[in-house]
Structure formats: C-alpha cells, structure tokens
Design a protein around this motif. Structure first.
Motif, PDB file in Angstrom:
ATOM      1  N   UNK A  42      -8.653  42.553  54.745  1.00 38.45           N
ATOM      2  CA  UNK A  42      -9.669  42.978  55.704  1.00 38.45           C
ATOM      3  C   UNK A  42     -10.939  42.132  55.568  1.00 38.45           C
ATOM      4  N   UNK A  43     -11.469  41.748  56.720  1.00 36.70           N
ATOM      5  CA  UNK A  43     -12.652  40.894  56.764  1.00 36.70           C
ATOM      6  C   UNK A  43     -12.313  39.455  57.102  1.00 36.70           C
ATOM      7  N   UNK A  44     -11.064  39.087  56.929  1.00 36.28           N
ATOM      8  CA  UNK A  44     -10.672  37.719  57.292  1.00 36.28           C
ATOM      9  C   UNK A  44     -10.409  37.661  58.797  1.00 36.28           C
ATOM     10  N   UNK A 104      -8.697  40.605  61.062  1.00 36.57           N
ATOM     11  CA  UNK A 104      -9.507  41.257  62.087  1.00 36.57           C
ATOM     12  C   UNK A 104      -8.953  41.080  63.496  1.00 36.57           C
ATOM     13  N   UNK A 105      -8.383  39.935  63.801  1.00 33.73           N
ATOM     14  CA  UNK A 105      -7.937  39.660  65.168  1.00 33.73           C
ATOM     15  C   UNK A 105      -6.453  39.891  65.405  1.00 33.73           C
ATOM     16  N   UNK A 106      -5.669  39.939  64.350  1.00 35.42           N
ATOM     17  CA  UNK A 106      -4.231  40.039  64.559  1.00 35.42           C
ATOM     18  C   UNK A 106      -3.570  41.148  63.739  1.00 35.42           C
ATOM     19  N   UNK A 107      -3.802  41.159  62.447  1.00 31.42           N
ATOM     20  CA  UNK A 107      -3.071  42.075  61.572  1.00 31.42           C
ATOM     21  C   UNK A 107      -3.530  43.529  61.677  1.00 31.42           C
ATOM     22  N   UNK A 108      -4.759  43.756  62.048  1.00 32.43           N
ATOM     23  CA  UNK A 108      -5.277  45.126  62.110  1.00 32.43           C
ATOM     24  C   UNK A 108      -4.705  45.918  63.290  1.00 32.43           C
ATOM     25  N   UNK A 109      -4.038  45.263  64.195  1.00 31.25           N
ATOM     26  CA  UNK A 109      -3.517  45.932  65.398  1.00 31.25           C
ATOM     27  C   UNK A 109      -2.218  46.695  65.154  1.00 31.25           C
ATOM     28  N   UNK A 110      -1.519  46.378  64.096  1.00 32.39           N
ATOM     29  CA  UNK A 110      -0.235  47.014  63.838  1.00 32.39           C
ATOM     30  C   UNK A 110      -0.140  47.422  62.372  1.00 32.39           C
ATOM     31  N   UNK A 111       0.352  48.624  62.099  1.00 30.11           N
ATOM     32  CA  UNK A 111       0.466  49.055  60.703  1.00 30.11           C
ATOM     33  C   UNK A 111       1.496  48.239  59.904  1.00 30.11           C
ATOM     34  N   UNK A 112       2.492  47.737  60.575  1.00 29.33           N
ATOM     35  CA  UNK A 112       3.510  46.950  59.876  1.00 29.33           C
ATOM     36  C   UNK A 112       3.135  45.481  59.725  1.00 29.33           C
ATOM     37  N   UNK A 113       2.126  45.051  60.447  1.00 28.35           N
ATOM     38  CA  UNK A 113       1.757  43.632  60.425  1.00 28.35           C
ATOM     39  C   UNK A 113       1.276  43.193  59.051  1.00 28.35           C
ATOM     40  N   UNK A 114       0.477  43.999  58.381  1.00 32.78           N
ATOM     41  CA  UNK A 114      -0.024  43.610  57.061  1.00 32.78           C
ATOM     42  C   UNK A 114       1.105  43.559  56.035  1.00 32.78           C
ATOM     43  N   UNK A 115       2.083  44.471  56.164  1.00 30.40           N
ATOM     44  CA  UNK A 115       3.239  44.437  55.257  1.00 30.40           C
ATOM     45  C   UNK A 115       4.059  43.165  55.481  1.00 30.40           C
ATOM     46  N   UNK A 116       4.267  42.831  56.733  1.00 27.95           N
ATOM     47  CA  UNK A 116       5.015  41.616  57.058  1.00 27.95           C
ATOM     48  C   UNK A 116       4.260  40.374  56.599  1.00 27.95           C
ATOM     49  N   UNK A 117       2.957  40.334  56.841  1.00 32.79           N
ATOM     50  CA  UNK A 117       2.149  39.183  56.430  1.00 32.79           C
ATOM     51  C   UNK A 117       2.155  39.024  54.910  1.00 32.79           C
TER      52      UNK A 117
END
Length: 124
Positions: free
Chosen positions: A41-43, A47-60
C-alpha cells in the motif's frame, strides 16, 4: 585444427550493444522482485491496480515471489557455471576481473554467456 580460445589475462570487457540493454532490464526486474514495497500500500502499482481486487495482492505477491526465486536462483547457478568459462579463458578465481564478470553474470544471466562467447571469439 580448432581455433585456440582467446586468453583474457584477467581482464574485464564491459558488455556493449546489443547485450547491454537486456542485461540492464534483467537487473531492474531482479531488483523489483526483491522489493516488497513495489506491491505494498502506498505504491503506485498498489494504489492504481492492486487495491481494486481482493485477490490481486495475493496474485501479485505470488508472482513477485516466483520471479525472485526463479531469477536469483537461476542466476546463482549460471554464475557458478560461468566460473569454468572464465577459468578456461585466463581469468583467475577471485581476481578483480573475476568478480566483475561474475557480478555481471549474476545480473545478466544468459545474455552474459552470449556476450562472453562473442568477446572471446567463439561466436559471431
């Protein structure tokens, strides 16, 4: 009769075009895969891509970890294999030029193998 391999006499020849660009790109990807801050968070990426989906941060996180282990592990193995090539071409173990070549190989991986072959006259 086969051509005799070029003896580098403990010299380092810095990579040039067309090998320099992929070596730098590989180094940047390795550096980004080692920094958790890239996807926290803060990057901008978060902020523009990963925060939109709950699974996105896990995948990233999974992708970043995979890249890290693949690149650092693979390049460490390639660097160990590169040591024999250096020895065959007159670069002494633990000399200053050896450290430069191994560092370049660790960052650039297979691109350094291709460049080295060209530098010592094995490939055109």
């Amino acid at each position: 009769m086969a051509a005799r391999p070029k003896n580098l006499n403990d010299t380092y020849i810095a990579p040039t075009y067309p090998y320099l660009k992929p070596i730098i790109v590989c180094g940047v990807i390795m550096a980004l895969s080692a920094r958790r801050e890239v996807i926290s968070p803060g990057s901008p990426l978060y902020d523009h891509l990963l925060s939109r989906s709950p699974n996105a941060i896990k995948t990233a996180t999974w992708i970043q970890n995979g890249l890290f282990y693949f690149l650092f592990g693979g390049h460490a193995i390639e660097s160990a294999m590169f040591t024999k090539r250096l020895n065959d071409h007159g670069v002494r173990l633990f000399s200053v030029s050896w450290f430069k070549w191994i560092g370049t190989c660790f960052v650039g991986g297979n691109f350094v193998f291709k460049y080295f072959d060209r530098a010592v006259g094995k490939a055109a």
